[in-house]
Motif scaffolding. Structure first.
Motif, short mmCIF file in Angstrom:
data_model
loop_
_atom_site.label_atom_id
_atom_site.label_comp_id
_atom_site.label_asym_id
_atom_site.label_seq_id
_atom_site.Cartn_x
_atom_site.Cartn_y
_atom_site.Cartn_z
N ALA A 197 0.83 -1.21 0.00
CA ALA A 197 0.00 0.00 0.00
C ALA A 197 0.86 1.26 0.00
CB ALA A 197 -0.93 -0.01 1.20
N ARG A 198 1.92 1.26 0.81
CA ARG A 198 2.80 2.43 0.85
C ARG A 198 3.56 2.59 -0.46
NH1 ARG A 198 3.04 0.66 6.27
NH2 ARG A 198 4.80 -0.75 5.88
N THR A 199 3.95 1.48 -1.05
CA THR A 199 4.67 1.54 -2.32
C THR A 199 3.75 2.04 -3.43
OG1 THR A 199 6.12 -0.28 -1.65
CG2 THR A 199 6.00 0.21 -4.01
N ARG A 200 2.50 1.61 -3.43
CA ARG A 200 1.55 2.09 -4.42
C ARG A 200 1.35 3.60 -4.29
NH1 ARG A 200 -2.11 -1.64 -6.70
NH2 ARG A 200 -3.95 -0.37 -6.30
N ALA A 201 1.28 4.09 -3.06
CA ALA A 201 1.12 5.52 -2.84
C ALA A 201 2.33 6.29 -3.38
CB ALA A 201 0.92 5.81 -1.36
N LEU A 202 3.53 5.75 -3.15
CA LEU A 202 4.74 6.40 -3.66
C LEU A 202 4.75 6.38 -5.19
CD1 LEU A 202 7.52 7.68 -3.30
CD2 LEU A 202 8.48 5.37 -3.08
N ALA A 203 4.38 5.25 -5.79
CA ALA A 203 4.35 5.15 -7.25
C ALA A 203 3.39 6.17 -7.84
CB ALA A 203 3.96 3.73 -7.68
N ARG A 204 2.23 6.32 -7.23
CA ARG A 204 1.24 7.26 -7.75
C ARG A 204 1.72 8.71 -7.60
NH1 ARG A 204 -3.73 3.63 -5.33
NH2 ARG A 204 -3.87 2.24 -7.15
N GLN A 205 2.47 8.97 -6.54
CA GLN A 205 3.03 10.31 -6.37
C GLN A 205 4.04 10.61 -7.47
OE1 GLN A 205 4.79 10.87 -2.49
NE2 GLN A 205 5.86 12.73 -3.10
N VAL A 206 4.88 9.64 -7.78
CA VAL A 206 5.87 9.83 -8.85
C VAL A 206 5.18 9.96 -10.20
CG1 VAL A 206 7.86 8.83 -10.03
CG2 VAL A 206 7.66 8.62 -7.54
N LEU A 207 4.18 9.12 -10.46
CA LEU A 207 3.46 9.20 -11.73
C LEU A 207 2.77 10.55 -11.90
CD1 LEU A 207 1.86 5.64 -11.94
CD2 LEU A 207 3.55 6.60 -13.51
N ALA A 208 2.24 11.08 -10.80
CA ALA A 208 1.55 12.37 -10.87
C ALA A 208 2.50 13.50 -11.24
CB ALA A 208 0.88 12.66 -9.53
N SER A 209 3.78 13.33 -10.95
CA SER A 209 4.77 14.35 -11.31
C SER A 209 5.11 14.31 -12.79
CB SER A 209 6.05 14.18 -10.47
OG SER A 209 6.75 13.01 -10.85
N GLY A 210 4.70 13.25 -13.47
CA GLY A 210 4.95 13.12 -14.89
C GLY A 210 6.34 12.60 -15.18
N PRO A 211 6.58 12.20 -16.43
CA PRO A 211 7.91 11.71 -16.79
C PRO A 211 8.94 12.82 -16.79
CG PRO A 211 6.58 11.96 -18.75
CD PRO A 211 5.66 12.23 -17.58
N ALA A 212 10.19 12.45 -16.68
CA ALA A 212 11.26 13.45 -16.73
C ALA A 212 11.28 14.09 -18.12
CB ALA A 212 12.60 12.79 -16.44
#
Length: 257
Positions: free
Chosen positions: A113-128
């Motif tokens: 669950a914590r990893t999914r939250a982190l992944a979604r946070q990174v995805l929300a920032s968009g690709p580099a």
């Protein structure tokens, strides 16, 4: 219960057995890919993300489990932030999307669950974003491939008759593949969208720009089906126009060892 749900449950059960057999000490796991989205076919593989404790090793394993190919994406909890940063930098987000869209198989301590939250946070920032050097190289490369494609279009017979020369057809198809990949790479970056490879290239391309993405894909199909490179070359030129136009003379870069 529908066949669709039964198939998805069967994939989840098989993936759970795989994790239990190969990584019984895992902190958690989830099923991703087509199986998690209900799009799996008889030949689909299993994409499984596995969280491992510190002291273990991150990596990837490809195995055969119960007659089906399975790909395991292994990450220790400590490695995840750095790994997610790397996944974002290459702009495909393969494992990020796996955690975002996957189905949890086991999460006894809340690590998934914590990893999914982190992944979604990174995805929300968009690709580099592309660096200026990457952007200029992409313009130059796409210009070269598009020029080659236009040259191959000039080899068509008068009246636009389909080219039947095997050597020319091989070249058309090869160059068309490069044009599509480079154009997709630049267009998704220009739109601030994630890119992809294989079957994910058209999916991500259409998501980034439905109109121009479809023009590129239809153009690629025109080369394959009708030996006609003109539509793909025209769509690629539209991508170049978004980035400042074709880049030929004046391009240069320094090699860095």
């Amino acid at each position: 219960m529908s066949d669709h749900v039964q198939d998805q449950d069967a994939f989840r059960a098989a993936a759970s057995r795989l994790v239990a057999a190969r990584h019984p000490h895992a902190l958690g796991a989830l099923l991703g890919g087509s199986a998690a989205q209900g799009r799996a076919t008889a030949g689909s593989d299993l994409d499984v993300a596995v969280l491992l404790p510190e002291g273990d090793h991150s990596g990837r394993e490809v195995v055969r489990h119960e007659g089906r190919v399975a790909e395991l994406f292994l990450n220790t909890v400590a490695d995840l932030p750095e790994f997610f940063a790397w996944d974002r930098a290459r702009r495909r987000g393969t494992v990020l999307f796996l955690y975002d869209q996957g189905l949890p198989l086991a999460d006894p301590h809340g690590h998934v669950a914590r990893t999914r939250a982190l992944a979604r946070q990174v995805l929300a920032s968009g690709p580099a974003p592309l660096t200026p050097e990457e952007r200029e190289y992409g313009r130059y490369a796409l210009t070269c491939y598009t020029d080659d494609l236009a040259d191959l279009a000039d080899l068509r017979a008068p009246g636009g008759a389909i080219c039947t020369d095997p050597a020319t057809r091989y070249e058309q198809l090869s160059v068309a593949d490069h044009v599509l990949r480079e154009a997709a790479h630049l267009l998704t970056a220009h739109r601030g969208a994630w890119t992809g490879i294989g079957k994910w290239l058209p999916r991500r391309l259409l998501n980034a720009d439905p109109v121009l993405g479809e023009a590129l894909l239809d153009g690629h199909r025109a080369v394959a089906e009708r030996a006609d490179p003109v539509p793909l070359a025209a769509a690629a030129e539209q991508v170049l126009d978004l980035l400042g136009g074709p880049l030929r003379e004046g391009y240069g870069h320094r090699w860095k060892p």
